[in-house]
Design an enzyme around this catalytic site. Structure first.
Site, PDB file in Angstrom:
ATOM      1  N   GLN B 126     -23.576   5.317 -48.261  1.00  0.00           N
ATOM      2  CA  GLN B 126     -23.779   6.710 -48.672  1.00  0.00           C
ATOM      3  C   GLN B 126     -24.062   6.822 -50.162  1.00  0.00           C
ATOM      4  O   GLN B 126     -23.198   6.495 -50.983  1.00  0.00           O
ATOM      5  CB  GLN B 126     -22.502   7.505 -48.342  1.00  0.00           C
ATOM      6  CG  GLN B 126     -22.578   8.973 -48.708  1.00  0.00           C
ATOM      7  CD  GLN B 126     -21.244   9.675 -48.479  1.00  0.00           C
ATOM      8  OE1 GLN B 126     -20.197   9.040 -48.463  1.00  0.00           O
ATOM      9  NE2 GLN B 126     -21.278  10.978 -48.292  1.00  0.00           N
ATOM     10  N   GLY B 127     -25.252   7.280 -50.513  1.00  0.00           N
ATOM     11  CA  GLY B 127     -25.608   7.449 -51.924  1.00  0.00           C
ATOM     12  C   GLY B 127     -25.498   8.906 -52.351  1.00  0.00           C
ATOM     13  O   GLY B 127     -26.508   9.596 -52.511  1.00  0.00           O
ATOM     14  N   SER B 129     -22.269  10.372 -54.572  1.00  0.00           N
ATOM     15  CA  SER B 129     -21.606  10.538 -55.876  1.00  0.00           C
ATOM     16  C   SER B 129     -22.356   9.807 -56.972  1.00  0.00           C
ATOM     17  O   SER B 129     -22.994   8.776 -56.738  1.00  0.00           O
ATOM     18  CB  SER B 129     -20.186   9.983 -55.817  1.00  0.00           C
ATOM     19  OG  SER B 129     -19.412  10.702 -54.905  1.00  0.00           O
ATOM     20  N   GLU B 244     -17.019  16.487 -39.853  1.00  0.00           N
ATOM     21  CA  GLU B 244     -15.791  15.960 -39.286  1.00  0.00           C
ATOM     22  C   GLU B 244     -14.594  16.596 -39.946  1.00  0.00           C
ATOM     23  O   GLU B 244     -14.134  16.153 -40.981  1.00  0.00           O
ATOM     24  CB  GLU B 244     -15.749  14.443 -39.432  1.00  0.00           C
ATOM     25  CG  GLU B 244     -15.451  13.814 -38.096  1.00  0.00           C
ATOM     26  CD  GLU B 244     -14.634  12.565 -38.203  1.00  0.00           C
ATOM     27  OE1 GLU B 244     -13.529  12.569 -37.643  1.00  0.00           O
ATOM     28  OE2 GLU B 244     -15.079  11.612 -38.846  1.00  0.00           O
ATOM     29  N   SER B 385     -12.066  16.608 -53.017  1.00  0.00           N
ATOM     30  CA  SER B 385     -10.684  16.353 -53.452  1.00  0.00           C
ATOM     31  C   SER B 385      -9.777  17.491 -52.979  1.00  0.00           C
ATOM     32  O   SER B 385     -10.251  18.572 -52.611  1.00  0.00           O
ATOM     33  CB  SER B 385     -10.631  16.268 -54.979  1.00  0.00           C
ATOM     34  OG  SER B 385     -10.870  17.554 -55.535  1.00  0.00           O
ATOM     35  N   ASN B 386      -8.473  17.249 -53.009  1.00  0.00           N
ATOM     36  CA  ASN B 386      -7.551  18.287 -52.544  1.00  0.00           C
ATOM     37  C   ASN B 386      -7.646  19.556 -53.386  1.00  0.00           C
ATOM     38  O   ASN B 386      -7.381  20.651 -52.891  1.00  0.00           O
ATOM     39  CB  ASN B 386      -6.122  17.734 -52.520  1.00  0.00           C
ATOM     40  CG  ASN B 386      -5.904  16.840 -51.302  1.00  0.00           C
ATOM     41  OD1 ASN B 386      -6.860  16.454 -50.635  1.00  0.00           O
ATOM     42  ND2 ASN B 386      -4.654  16.530 -51.006  1.00  0.00           N
ATOM     43  N   GLU B 387      -8.082  19.404 -54.629  1.00  0.00           N
ATOM     44  CA  GLU B 387      -8.273  20.594 -55.462  1.00  0.00           C
ATOM     45  C   GLU B 387      -9.484  21.388 -54.973  1.00  0.00           C
ATOM     46  O   GLU B 387      -9.472  22.621 -54.955  1.00  0.00           O
ATOM     47  CB  GLU B 387      -8.431  20.190 -56.932  1.00  0.00           C
ATOM     48  CG  GLU B 387      -7.142  19.691 -57.583  1.00  0.00           C
ATOM     49  CD  GLU B 387      -6.602  18.398 -56.973  1.00  0.00           C
ATOM     50  OE1 GLU B 387      -7.410  17.520 -56.609  1.00  0.00           O
ATOM     51  OE2 GLU B 387      -5.369  18.267 -56.851  1.00  0.00           O
TER      52      GLU B 387
END
Lengths: 377, 400
Positions: B126-127, B129, B244, B385-387
């Site tokens: 996966q490209g 980030s 997902e 992220s969780n944030e």
């Protein structure tokens, strides 16, 4: 697997929700709290009229044959309204003992009075040193003719001050902490041997210290083997309290989020600050966890598998205790000073959550039970 | 309200359990249950067994090997795989590039790529980030310019998981530098053997080499490697990331780990007493079990409610599945470390192919505990992220 309500349950939910929304505003509640027993006789009559007082009893005795789901619906709505009337004490606790423990004749006599709103009950089981252990009973019951003579003292009896009859756990045999030898006895509150000191509780409801000096009682079920019935009824009460707490937590979150959108500081709504948004999200996550576990408690409350039932109920009580504390403390903090005042609603939810945490076993008490029950998975 | 599954669902679960526990090698499943890395060959072996039995890509359209299962069946499938230590089919193939091609690709692309992605004949990475584009993915700067019948790609991607095994990469590229952030991005496929692509492994704090940097230096790929509309790659990315949601909680994985923790805590002693008999340890374990039970119930509520939500428009409450699921998985790694005590200490570098930190010291189950604790800190960082999850809930549910 589904989490939907049946048609009848939806109708019940609609009518109770509407009743609480229409009649149990915060200002009305303040008025109810000032009435004779600290609650509204008029609302009690309304509950009777709507059939709420007969909800869990069998249709043979004038009840409506509802289960834990129906009780949960009522309790969730009552949680939103911070309802003061002795529903838990009379219908869930007292009524539970009658349903699971009383003879057919006793039920025929007592249930119709409960359903009509003419009989208020209270369960007197806590003692000065028993805390949450249902088997720690020092109050004694001695057979005497057709009944029993009760002696000893009970603590923090929920709505014990206004009850017409008390259901008292007392020992007919065994040592103070034995599981055997415990019975439940129906005692008339007006008996000469009963003395009660009623008082308000932190959450605006009522309780009483009750002493028995040769009070006369009648056994409900097995006079020496009633502990399983008491345990079962307490589990049903915990499930009901979980639903009530979910109602209260949901309101606290809604009020807090709304306040964050209105309240302006530094030239903008405080809800625009990400640090505060994230704290509200954590309250939401705590609420969802509580909802999930309240549903589990509701569905397991009527299970005949006592071990699985106990474990699920204790797990739910832990979740409710943690979520209630988190949401309550954060609701006050995010509001700031206004939530510290008696005139604002949020503090009253916070107080109720805090009392629920201390009822029928604290978070630590139930965590220890789950820890010693051999794993949930 | 009813917690029980239908007899058909119970039979479905049993059938899958029997298959998973008999067809997938025990050695692979044990490694998964103990949180150890798998080799490339092990991952391929497991996926090909699943694919040969029609179980690698149940989420795809039926004509490409999908199953058209009910949300409850999908839940049972994921739960049983996780409970039994079956490696999930490679996410880059089966829940990322595969569904994107099936949804946005041309017929020729579907014919060329889908079957071999399902069978892991081709390994995708996966490209997305970049060094300057993490949670703020849309600020990516890798660009693709149209030159004749080709795209010329220049830039850099990072955190590219298992790129050392990969044959192909799907790349989010900026194709219109003048457009607004999300609007000038395209979804382009590249063969990893194309000249100009170089890879630098990144060693993570667990000592493993799971992730990489990928550099693109005048990389030329055919124009036909564009998936979906030009400049509409953000649609593909959103679709992929939203795909997902329920599996992300990994409730089955955590259930299996908590069971294993209970077993292992009986094997370790302190003061002559098994750890599982320590009241304090048991209460810590119980606290995680209760959180997991609450998460499982929340997941079931969301699964049961899925019929009320349009496909690709998940119940917004599913954001809390990631939030809670990640922290619970991390809590299991802490309990594992506590069990092995001093034997969390021995460290071994791992090579790229394997990544298994076998030190040979202490009990066999101790070797992975420290690395897994460090490695799994990633769970609350990746996939939004969780944030970011909190931002989503704040906006979509609380209306901030």
């Amino acid at each position: 697997m589904d989490f939907d309500f049946s048609e009848d349950q939806r109708l019940l939910k609609d009518s109770v929700d509407r009743l609480v929304a229409d009649r149990y505003g915060f200002e009305s509640r303040k008025g109810f709290a000032k009435q004779a027993n600290g609650w509204s006789a008029e609302m009690w009559a309304q509950y009777a009229e709507l059939g709420l007082l007969g909800l869990p009893f069998s249709e043979d005795h004038g009840g409506f044959g509802g289960g834990a789901i129906e009780t949960g619906l009522v309790m969730e709505a009552f949680g939103r309204g911070l309802v003061l009337e002795p529903y838990l004490a009379t219908v869930v606790l007292g009524g539970g003992i009658i349903r699971h423990g009383a003879s057919a004749e006793q039920q025929e006599e007592l249930v119709p009075q409960i359903v009509a709103g003419d009989l208020k009950l209270a369960l007197a089981h806590v003692e000065r040193h028993s805390r949450w252990n249902l088997n720690d009973v020092a109050v004694t019951a001695k057979a005497d003719g057709s009944g029993y003579v009760i002696n000893g003292e009970k603590s923090v009896v929920l709505h014990g001050d206004c009850a017409d009859k008390l259901l008292v756990t007392a020992r007919t045999g065994g040592a103070q902490r034995d599981a055997g030898g415990i019975g439940v006895f129906l005692v008339d509150a007006s008996d000469a041997g009963v003395s009660r000191k009623g008082y308000p509780t932190q959450d605006g409801l009522r309780a009483a210290e009750v002493s028995f000096a040769n009070a006369r009682g009648v056994a409900i079920g097995d006079a020496g083997g009633a502990l399983p019935v008491v345990s079962r009824v307490v589990d049903e009460a915990i499930a009901a309290l979980c639903s009530e707490a979910v109602g209260g937590m949901g309101e606290m979150l809604a009020i807090t989020v709304d306040y964050m959108k209105q309240r302006k500081q530094f030239g903008r709504a405080i809800g625009e600050f990400q640090v505060l948004q994230h704290r509200a999200v954590d309250m939401f996550a705590a609420l969802e966890g509580a909802k999930s576990m309240a549903m589990l408690a509701t569905m397991m409350a009527t299970s005949d598998d006592a071990k699985a039932r106990r474990q699920a109920i204790s797990a739910a009580k832990v979740q409710i205790g943690k979520s209630g504390k988190h949401i309550g403390e954060e609701a006050v903090q995010l509001h700031g000073g206004i939530a510290m005042t008696m005139e604002y609603k949020v503090g009253h939810y916070f107080k109720r959550m805090t009392m629920i945490e201390q009822m029928f076993g604290s978070t630590d008490h139930h965590l220890a039970y789950v820890a010693n029950s051999g794993g949930m998975f | 309200m009813d917690l029980s599954f239908t007899p058909e669902e119970v039979a479905f679960r049993q059938e899958l359990r029997t298959f998973f526990t008999t067809a997938i090698p025990q050695s692979i499943r044990t490694k998964v249950l103990e949180g150890q890395h798998l080799t490339k060959e092990e991952i391929i072996t497991a996926q090909r067994i699943l694919n040969a039995n029609g179980l690698a890509v149940p989420n795809w359209p039926v004509e490409w090997g999908g199953k058209d299962w009910s949300p409850v069946q999908v839940y049972i499938y994921q739960d049983e795989m996780q409970l039994n230590g079956v490696p999930s089919p490679l996410a880059f193939n089966t829940s990322m590039v595969g569904p994107v091609i099936a949804q946005f690709g041309t017929d020729a692309q579907k014919k060329r790529y889908l079957a071999e992605a399902a069978n892991l004949d081709v390994w995708w990475c996966q490209g997305f980030s970049e060094p300057g584009a993490g949670s703020d993915l849309a600020s990516l700067r890798t660009k693709a310019e149209r030159v004749g019948d080709t795209w010329v790609i220049n830039g850099q991607k990072t955190w590219t998981t298992l790129a050392q095994h990969a044959d192909w990469i799907f790349v989010l590229c900026r194709t219109d530098p003048t457009a607004k952030k999300q609007e000038g991005i395209s979804f382009i496929l590249a063969d990893m053997k194309t000249p100009g692509i170089t890879r630098r492994p990144i060693q993570t704090i667990d000592g493993g080499h799971e992730v990489n940097e990928i550099f693109f230096d005048n990389v030329v790929v055919p124009a036909e490697n564009l998936v979906g509309e030009l400049h509409r790659g953000w649609d593909c990315a959103k679709f992929l990331l939203g795909n997902e949601r329920t599996g992300i909680a990994r409730v089955g994985t955590s259930k299996a780990r908590l069971k294993r923790i209970r077993e292992l805590a009986a094997l370790e002693f302190e003061g002559g007493t098994p750890l599982i008999e320590s009241e304090k340890f048991r209460e810590k374990l119980a606290a995680v079990e209760i959180e997991l039970k609450a998460l499982e119930m929340t997941q079931l509520r969301i699964v049961a409610d899925e019929k009320n939500h349009a496909k690709g428009k998940p119940n917004p409450a599913s954001s809390i599945l990631k939030l809670k699921g990640s922290t619970i998985q991390q809590a299991t790694t802490e309990l594992m470390m506590e069990i092995v005590g001093p034997y969390v200490m021995p460290f071994a570098e791992s090579d790229e192919g394997d990544g298994r930190n076998e030190t040979g010291y202490g009990p066999e189950y101790a070797a992975g505990t420290g690395p897994t604790y460090f490695n799994w800190r990633k769970i609350s960082i990746y996939g939004g992220s969780n944030e970011i999850q909190r931002n989503i809930v704040a906006k979509a549910i609380l209306g901030f």
